[in-house]
Design a protein around this motif. Structure first.
Motif, PDB file in Angstrom:
ATOM      1  N   GLY A 180       0.806  -1.210   0.000  1.00 60.60           N
ATOM      2  CA  GLY A 180       0.000   0.000   0.000  1.00 60.60           C
ATOM      3  C   GLY A 180       0.839   1.259   0.000  1.00 60.60           C
ATOM      4  O   GLY A 180       1.758   1.430  -0.802  1.00 60.60           O
ATOM      5  N   LYS A 212      -5.288  -7.097   3.264  1.00 64.07           N
ATOM      6  CA  LYS A 212      -6.506  -6.369   3.602  1.00 64.07           C
ATOM      7  C   LYS A 212      -6.775  -6.428   5.088  1.00 64.07           C
ATOM      8  O   LYS A 212      -6.775  -7.505   5.692  1.00 64.07           O
ATOM      9  N   GLU A 260     -11.528  -1.669   5.114  1.00 63.41           N
ATOM     10  CA  GLU A 260     -10.353  -1.036   4.530  1.00 63.41           C
ATOM     11  C   GLU A 260     -10.129  -1.614   3.138  1.00 63.41           C
ATOM     12  O   GLU A 260     -10.459  -2.777   2.881  1.00 63.41           O
ATOM     13  N   ASP A 262      -3.213   1.005  -3.268  1.00 61.80           N
ATOM     14  CA  ASP A 262      -4.366   0.211  -2.852  1.00 61.80           C
ATOM     15  C   ASP A 262      -5.404   0.171  -3.968  1.00 61.80           C
ATOM     16  O   ASP A 262      -5.153   0.609  -5.094  1.00 61.80           O
ATOM     17  N   ARG A 263      -6.560  -0.368  -3.628  1.00 61.72           N
ATOM     18  CA  ARG A 263      -7.608  -0.560  -4.626  1.00 61.72           C
ATOM     19  C   ARG A 263      -8.027   0.758  -5.293  1.00 61.72           C
ATOM     20  O   ARG A 263      -8.350   0.783  -6.481  1.00 61.72           O
ATOM     21  N   TRP A 286      -8.159  -3.203  -0.203  1.00 62.11           N
ATOM     22  CA  TRP A 286      -7.015  -4.066  -0.440  1.00 62.11           C
ATOM     23  C   TRP A 286      -5.786  -3.202  -0.722  1.00 62.11           C
ATOM     24  O   TRP A 286      -5.866  -2.198  -1.433  1.00 62.11           O
ATOM     25  N   GLU A 287      -4.643  -3.618  -0.163  1.00 58.91           N
ATOM     26  CA  GLU A 287      -3.366  -2.955  -0.428  1.00 58.91           C
ATOM     27  C   GLU A 287      -2.460  -3.939  -1.161  1.00 58.91           C
ATOM     28  O   GLU A 287      -2.533  -5.150  -0.946  1.00 58.91           O
ATOM     29  N   THR A 320       4.318   5.843  -2.369  1.00 61.82           N
ATOM     30  CA  THR A 320       4.708   4.520  -1.890  1.00 61.82           C
ATOM     31  C   THR A 320       6.195   4.530  -1.547  1.00 61.82           C
ATOM     32  O   THR A 320       6.913   5.468  -1.863  1.00 61.82           O
TER      33      THR A 320
END
Length: 285
Positions: free
Chosen positions: A133, A176, A181, A223-224, A183-184, A232
């Motif tokens: 993430g 996750k 939250e 993430d998503r 997904w990372e 990052t």
């Protein structure tokens, strides 16, 4: 404190059980290869990372690992996490349960492994077993706080090949928080090779075949909702392993942060010892 505990556990185990030839399964710190634990064998290991974040306090994040070969195609592992931060505190931060499954047992050009992990840790955890993430240096600037519980699921697709003495491994990571939250995502890539593929005809501790060298590249992929490299962190890390004949494996890796979101330096070090047929040995005692 956790690092001292892990050293004591390793020493006690060495006293209780006769030594056996060591075959540590993982060359890397973050990247996984397709090597599995031998059925019935137990590997006891520690992994630690030390960081020095600008604007924060230096820390050591550590894990004790118990890796057991359930089947030739199934390896299971328990992690106990802890950390110590200068001028703050030393804390136990939770546990992780990991299972790896290898669907193709014969050696192929590319060997896939499926990885599933459940994490029950808190927000003070600093083990940095992976980067996903938008994980970054800023996460380590706040004071230790165990108030936030993190129950997370982590999936990995591990692809690994052995080519002319080299191991080449690629990991795709999805993680996750089981609360609401997103997904990372993250990645890890590793290459390594022994210094010699031929065993020395004479017994020696510091023979070339007892050393392996390599490197890892790992980091987050957002993430998503914001997949990609923006905001990052990424690291490039040489890795050195030394296998003592009939003894432990020592490994070290100075990771170099590749952008401003990363730690400048993340020093990793670890030791591992494997016991053959652990339960059979205990039944005979």
């Amino acid at each position: 404190m956790l690092s001292r505990t892990s050293i004591v556990l390793l020493a006690l185990a060495a006293l209780l059980l006769a030594p056996s030839p060591l075959r540590s399964q993982e060359t890397y710190f973050v990247t996984y290869s397709h090597q599995m634990e031998e059925p019935g064998n137990l590997e006891l290991a520690t992994r630690s990372v030390s960081g020095f974040p600008d604007g924060g306090h230096s820390f050591i994040g550590s894990v004790i690992e118990f890796e057991y070969g359930v089947k030739a195609w199934w390896t299971s592992e328990l992690y106990l996490d802890g950390q110590s931060t200068s001028r703050e505190s030393t804390l136990f931060t939770g546990f992780r349960l990991e299972n790896r499954f290898r669907p193709l047992l014969r050696e192929h050009w590319i060997n896939p492994v499926l990885y599933f992990e459940f994490e029950n840790i808190n927000s003070a955890d600093k083990s940095m077993l992976e980067v996903v993430g938008h994980d970054g240096r800023a996460d380590f600037l706040e004071r230790n706080d165990r108030s936030e519980k993190k129950r997370e699921a982590e999936l990995k697709l591990i692809l690994s090949s052995n080519v002319k003495g080299w191991n080449i491994s690629e990991n795709l990571i999805a993680e996750k928080n089981l609360k609401a939250e997103p997904w990372e995502f993250g990645y890890a890539i590793g290459v390594s090779r022994p210094l010699s593929l031929l065993a020395s005809p004479n017994a020696c501790r510091f023979c070339r075949e007892n050393f392996s060298v390599g490197a890892e590249l790992y980091g987050g992929l957002g993430d998503r909702y914001s997949f990609g490299l923006h905001d990052t962190s990424h690291y490039l890390a040489p890795v050195v392993n030394f296998r003592m004949p009939n003894g432990p494996v020592f490994k070290a890796s100075p990771g170099i942060g590749l952008n401003s979101n990363s730690h400048g330096i993340a020093l990793r070090f670890g030791v591992a010892y494997e016991f053959d047929q652990i339960f059979s040995r205990l039944r005979r005692k």
